[in-house]
Design a protein around this motif. Structure first.
Motif, PDB file in Angstrom:
ATOM      1  N   UNK A   3     -49.453  99.559  32.037  1.00 42.43           N
ATOM      2  CA  UNK A   3     -49.815  99.081  30.707  1.00 42.43           C
ATOM      3  C   UNK A   3     -50.482  97.718  30.788  1.00 42.43           C
ATOM      4  N   UNK A   4     -49.942  96.867  31.644  1.00 40.45           N
ATOM      5  CA  UNK A   4     -50.507  95.524  31.757  1.00 40.45           C
ATOM      6  C   UNK A   4     -51.917  95.575  32.313  1.00 40.45           C
TER       7      UNK A   4
ATOM      8  N   UNK B 284     -33.548  98.868  18.716  1.00 42.82           N
ATOM      9  CA  UNK B 284     -34.944  99.056  18.347  1.00 42.82           C
ATOM     10  C   UNK B 284     -35.916  98.417  19.339  1.00 42.82           C
ATOM     11  N   UNK B 285     -35.687  97.159  19.755  1.00 43.67           N
ATOM     12  CA  UNK B 285     -36.614  96.577  20.729  1.00 43.67           C
ATOM     13  C   UNK B 285     -36.662  97.348  22.040  1.00 43.67           C
ATOM     14  N   UNK B 286     -35.518  97.864  22.490  1.00 43.22           N
ATOM     15  CA  UNK B 286     -35.511  98.628  23.734  1.00 43.22           C
ATOM     16  C   UNK B 286     -36.238  99.944  23.543  1.00 43.22           C
ATOM     17  N   UNK B 287     -36.003 100.608  22.412  1.00 42.91           N
ATOM     18  CA  UNK B 287     -36.711 101.856  22.129  1.00 42.91           C
ATOM     19  C   UNK B 287     -38.208 101.595  22.064  1.00 42.91           C
ATOM     20  N   UNK B 288     -38.562 100.462  21.482  1.00 48.61           N
ATOM     21  CA  UNK B 288     -39.968 100.084  21.389  1.00 48.61           C
ATOM     22  C   UNK B 288     -40.566  99.904  22.776  1.00 48.61           C
ATOM     23  N   UNK B 289     -39.834  99.207  23.630  1.00 44.44           N
ATOM     24  CA  UNK B 289     -40.293  99.000  25.003  1.00 44.44           C
ATOM     25  C   UNK B 289     -40.524 100.330  25.702  1.00 44.44           C
ATOM     26  N   UNK B 290     -39.591 101.269  25.533  1.00 45.63           N
ATOM     27  CA  UNK B 290     -39.744 102.575  26.181  1.00 45.63           C
ATOM     28  C   UNK B 290     -40.959 103.308  25.643  1.00 45.63           C
ATOM     29  N   UNK B 291     -41.165 103.235  24.332  1.00 49.76           N
ATOM     30  CA  UNK B 291     -42.306 103.932  23.746  1.00 49.76           C
ATOM     31  C   UNK B 291     -43.618 103.348  24.236  1.00 49.76           C
ATOM     32  N   UNK B 292     -43.658 102.022  24.353  1.00 48.26           N
ATOM     33  CA  UNK B 292     -44.870 101.392  24.863  1.00 48.26           C
ATOM     34  C   UNK B 292     -45.142 101.865  26.284  1.00 48.26           C
ATOM     35  N   UNK B 293     -44.068 102.100  27.039  1.00 44.05           N
ATOM     36  CA  UNK B 293     -44.225 102.465  28.437  1.00 44.05           C
ATOM     37  C   UNK B 293     -44.472 103.948  28.645  1.00 44.05           C
ATOM     38  N   UNK B 294     -44.471 104.719  27.564  1.00 42.65           N
ATOM     39  CA  UNK B 294     -44.631 106.168  27.718  1.00 42.65           C
ATOM     40  C   UNK B 294     -46.002 106.584  27.221  1.00 42.65           C
ATOM     41  N   UNK B 295     -46.761 107.306  28.038  1.00 43.78           N
ATOM     42  CA  UNK B 295     -48.062 107.779  27.561  1.00 43.78           C
ATOM     43  C   UNK B 295     -47.846 108.658  26.340  1.00 43.78           C
ATOM     44  N   UNK B 296     -48.580 108.438  25.278  1.00 44.69           N
ATOM     45  CA  UNK B 296     -48.381 109.220  24.070  1.00 44.69           C
ATOM     46  C   UNK B 296     -47.350 108.626  23.139  1.00 44.69           C
ATOM     47  N   UNK B 297     -46.775 107.511  23.523  1.00 46.79           N
ATOM     48  CA  UNK B 297     -45.751 106.913  22.676  1.00 46.79           C
ATOM     49  C   UNK B 297     -46.310 105.912  21.694  1.00 46.79           C
TER      50      UNK B 297
ATOM     51  N   UNK C 109     -48.067 109.796  40.305  1.00 49.50           N
ATOM     52  CA  UNK C 109     -49.458 110.117  39.989  1.00 49.50           C
ATOM     53  C   UNK C 109     -49.761 109.865  38.534  1.00 49.50           C
ATOM     54  N   UNK C 110     -48.782 110.199  37.688  1.00 46.53           N
ATOM     55  CA  UNK C 110     -49.034 110.192  36.251  1.00 46.53           C
ATOM     56  C   UNK C 110     -49.512 108.848  35.755  1.00 46.53           C
ATOM     57  N   UNK C 111     -48.853 107.766  36.257  1.00 46.32           N
ATOM     58  CA  UNK C 111     -49.257 106.437  35.792  1.00 46.32           C
ATOM     59  C   UNK C 111     -50.601 106.030  36.364  1.00 46.32           C
ATOM     60  N   UNK C 112     -50.885 106.421  37.602  1.00 46.17           N
ATOM     61  CA  UNK C 112     -52.204 106.124  38.162  1.00 46.17           C
ATOM     62  C   UNK C 112     -53.262 106.904  37.376  1.00 46.17           C
ATOM     63  N   UNK C 113     -52.942 108.160  36.993  1.00 50.55           N
ATOM     64  CA  UNK C 113     -53.878 108.935  36.172  1.00 50.55           C
ATOM     65  C   UNK C 113     -54.151 108.213  34.864  1.00 50.55           C
ATOM     66  N   UNK C 114     -53.079 107.681  34.275  1.00 49.67           N
ATOM     67  CA  UNK C 114     -53.216 107.008  32.984  1.00 49.67           C
ATOM     68  C   UNK C 114     -54.145 105.800  33.103  1.00 49.67           C
ATOM     69  N   UNK C 115     -53.941 105.037  34.169  1.00 48.76           N
ATOM     70  CA  UNK C 115     -54.783 103.862  34.391  1.00 48.76           C
ATOM     71  C   UNK C 115     -56.229 104.293  34.639  1.00 48.76           C
TER      72      UNK C 115
END
Lengths: 235, 230, 262
Positions: free
Chosen positions: C67-68, B181-194, C83-89
């Protein structure tokens, strides 16, 4: 036959004792802090003497020269501690049976329960018992171990008058009914007179005298110590 | 009604499996070590204690790296496991080991406190009644330290459940195997739209942590003080 | 006695303030950069090519860094691996768009340990790779939904029709250099990383290059973070874009930035 020859060091306090007694019931008598309880703990194996020998009826429990130091579990003694030390999470019945050897007959259990009048609260937990009842269960538990000797540490201490009389009666009954070597530690002369055959007077970690109970009762030393013991008895 | 997506459910179930197994395996070792700390004296005891607390102090990634070197393929122990067909590298068992190692110090500390709170005089009394060390431990010490034990387990489980750094460094993220779960959470945080998924998983993680804390607090509060030894 | 205590306290406050001010004035610039840039940027900073004092370099997956920065991390410059992450920022208003430009390009490669025997290629479908992985082996790859190297790899493998069969055999890592490390340590028989990563590490060898056409062009956009735009940062940006810097990047395996399609 009780053989004690030991030297103990507990912090600042040092104890040196040497005696031999053929008595069935020996009392270690003296004021608080004179080393009686330490002697008892050493006999039980919970304290290690610096040197010496402890033997009961010829069985060596501790012998520095002979390299004998039996762990408490193997000394086959029934110890009744001053603070009873009943197991709070076990019922009275389970407490009583804790030290019972496997081969014991059911009758032995019933005998002890009857003698100490414990049948009414076998199912209760120690937390629900009075001071006198707790003390009786502790005695019963030690007895049911079928030990070669019984060690009693101030069995009547901290009991109010009625409980004291009750336990004393039961102890007298035990003395009549069981032929068990007993070592009793006490600072109360009446206890000693009622239960012991022989008295060892201990003062400041040394043996002051070893005499029969008769002699103790009537000796001026006995009376003197009686007064002193009552005067100095502190926690 | 679906509260979580299938992938999130898999991660949640995996986290439970990994944490439960991890803590269960950690327990016997922790009990032994806690007993040694609480009831024995030996040369080098402070060093021993310090070593046990290492996973608590080291950065989790470092612990994960050490696990990788030792238990991964070609590792000192990993090699033997591979030969025996019991490899744990990149498997949920590896994730369980990471969880166990990270939760271990918490468990040891809690258990040690629980054992120390048991009146030694009772143990001595049991000994005079003929009980050997094992019987004293299982019959007297353990039952009387039950509350502390449960509290320790609750906290250790929560720690194992939330374990991230050591896990992802040791066994990476493999859906269904090591993506907890924590790893899945990390991935979701790192994904736009997640974000919505991240929020769901965060809520789950918070609920679990709160429950564990409550259990621990309840146990420790009412367990209270055994009669202190004069 | 009380008066002395108060005096000491005042002196300490003033001294701390002065120290803080001095430290702020001399604080080096901070660059948040994609993990794959670590060896090259380290060398540039070390050689003094990025000005003095040398900038503080923070490396991680572009996803984590983005994100940070969006949450206020104290970066001055951001270099992303896609590009995608730079776009997001940019969407979060966290960069100065006018300063944005493509810095570098790269290529994805399939790697194995340098002393591995098997040589496989990508021309014959997933079967040879699966064979090379054996019963237990895994293909090391950065997280395919968030880390740029993983995103490109997923695009490429999907395009090549190999994603479905390879995905269950993957070990997904936090960033591309962790994937590289797994192959270096012998934990994974195969990995997909940037060519720049492979060239930086003598203990791995390149087995095949993923066709650039099979994924979006790999570009490394760079930009100054909002609120940090000043002469010093513009100079730093210029240093990064300079011919001299590009030489160093090239030697580390990077390409010139791809021509923008639109």
């Amino acid at each position: 036959m009780i053989e004690l020859d030991l030297a103990l060091q507990r912090g600042e306090f040092s104890l040196e004792l040497a005696l031999q007694s053929p008595a069935r019931a020996l009392a270690l008598f003296g004021p608080s802090g004179c080393g009686k309880t330490s002697t008892l703990l050493a006999i039980a194996g919970l304290l290690c003497p610096r040197r010496g020998r402890i033997a009961i009826d010829g069985h060596a429990l501790f012998d520095a020269d002979g390299n004998v130091d039996l762990p408490p579990a193997r000394r086959n003694l029934g110890v009744v501690f001053q603070d009873a030390r009943l197991f709070p999470h076990l019922s009275v019945r389970d407490n009583l049976r804790y030290g019972m050897p496997h081969a014991v007959v059911k009758d032995a259990f019933d005998d002890v329960v009857q003698l100490l009048e414990l049948s009414a609260f076998l199912k209760r937990k120690p937390g629900q018992l009075s001071g006198g009842q707790i003390r009786r269960v502790a005695i019963g538990r030690a007895l049911l171990r079928q030990p070669q000797a019984l060690l009693l540490d101030e069995p009547l201490a901290n009991l109010h008058r009625e409980a004291r009389a009750e336990v004393l009666e039961h102890l007298r009954g035990l003395k009549r009914g069981f032929a068990l070597s007993t070592i009793l530690v006490s600072h109360q002369a009446d206890e000693v007179i009622a239960l012991a055959d022989s008295v060892a007077l201990i003062e400041d970690g040394r043996l002051a005298a070893l005499e029969s109970t008769e002699a103790f009762k009537s000796s001026s030393a006995g009376a003197g110590v009686l007064v002193a013991a009552n005067a100095c008895a502190t926690g | 009604m679906h509260l979580l997506t299938p992938a999130e459910t898999v991660a949640l179930a995996l986290s439970f499996k990994v944490s439960l197994v991890g803590v269960a395996c950690s327990l016997p070792v922790a009990v032994g070590c806690a007993w040694l700390l609480a009831r024995t004296r030996f040369f080098g005891k402070p060093v021993f204690e310090g070593l046990l607390l290492l996973p608590l102090i080291l950065p989790p990634v470092v612990t994960g790296y050490v696990l990788l070197i030792v238990f991964g393929h070609h590792g000192a122990i990993g090699r033997l496991l591979d030969e025996a067909g019991l490899s744990i590298a990149f498997r949920w068992t590896g994730a369980a080991l990471a969880a166990a190692v990270m939760a271990f110090p918490l468990l040891v500390v809690a258990l040690r406190n629980a054992f120390e709170s048991v009146d030694r005089k009772l143990e001595n009394a049991a000994a005079t009644l003929g009980a050997g060390a094992w019987r004293v431990f299982f019959g007297i010490t353990l039952p009387l330290s039950a509350r502390g034990l449960v509290a320790g387990l609750a906290l250790a489980f929560a720690r194992a459940f939330g374990e991230f750094g050591a896990t992802i460094t040791f066994v990476s993220s493999i859906p269904g195997q090591t993506r907890t779960l924590p790893i899945a959470l990390y991935e979701l945080i790192s994904t736009p739209g997640g974000e919505s998924g991240a929020l769901r998983l965060t809520l789950v993680a918070v609920v679990i942590a709160v429950i564990a804390s409550l259990i621990a607090a309840l146990m420790l509060l009412r367990g209270g003080t055994r009669e202190a030894e004069a | 006695m009380r008066r002395i205590q108060r005096l000491v306290a005042c002196v300490m406050v003033v001294a701390t303030g002065a120290l803080a001010a001095a430290m702020a004035a001399a604080a080096p610039p901070t660059i948040f950069a994609a993990a794959s840039l670590e060896p090259a940027l380290d060398q540039l900073a070390h050689d003094g090519a990025l000005g003095s004092p040398a900038p503080r370099l923070v490396f991680a997956a572009s996803s984590a860094l983005a994100r940070q920065i969006e949450n206020g991390a104290p970066a001055d410059v951001f270099i992303s691996a896609d590009e995608r992450w730079m776009d997001d920022v940019a969407r979060h208003g966290a960069i100065v768009s006018s300063t944005r430009t493509d810095l570098l390009g790269n290529v994805l490669v399939l790697i194995a340990s340098a002393d591995a025997h098997a040589t496989v290629g990508l021309a014959h479908g997933p079967a040879p790779l699966l064979a090379a992985l054996g019963k237990d082996g895994r293909l090391a790859i950065a997280l395919p939904d968030s880390v740029p190297a993983g995103i490109y790899a997923k695009q490429a493998l999907t395009e090549l029709g190999m994603w479905q069969r390879l995905e269950p055999r993957m070990a997904m890592t936090r960033d591309v250099r962790a994937a590289l490390n797994l192959v270096v340590l012998g934990q994974c028989p195969l990995g997909i990383v940037y060519r720049s990563d492979a060239l930086s590490e003598p203990r791995v060898k390149v087995l095949a290059t993923l066709p650039p056409a099979s994924h979006k062009p790999i570009a490394y956009p760079v930009a100054i973070v909002t609120g940090h735009d000043d002469a010093a940062m513009r100079t730093l940006l210029a240093a990064l874009e300079s011919r001299q810097a590009h030489e160093v990047f090239r030697r580390w395996g990077f390409d010139a930035p791809p021509r923008r399609q639109h």
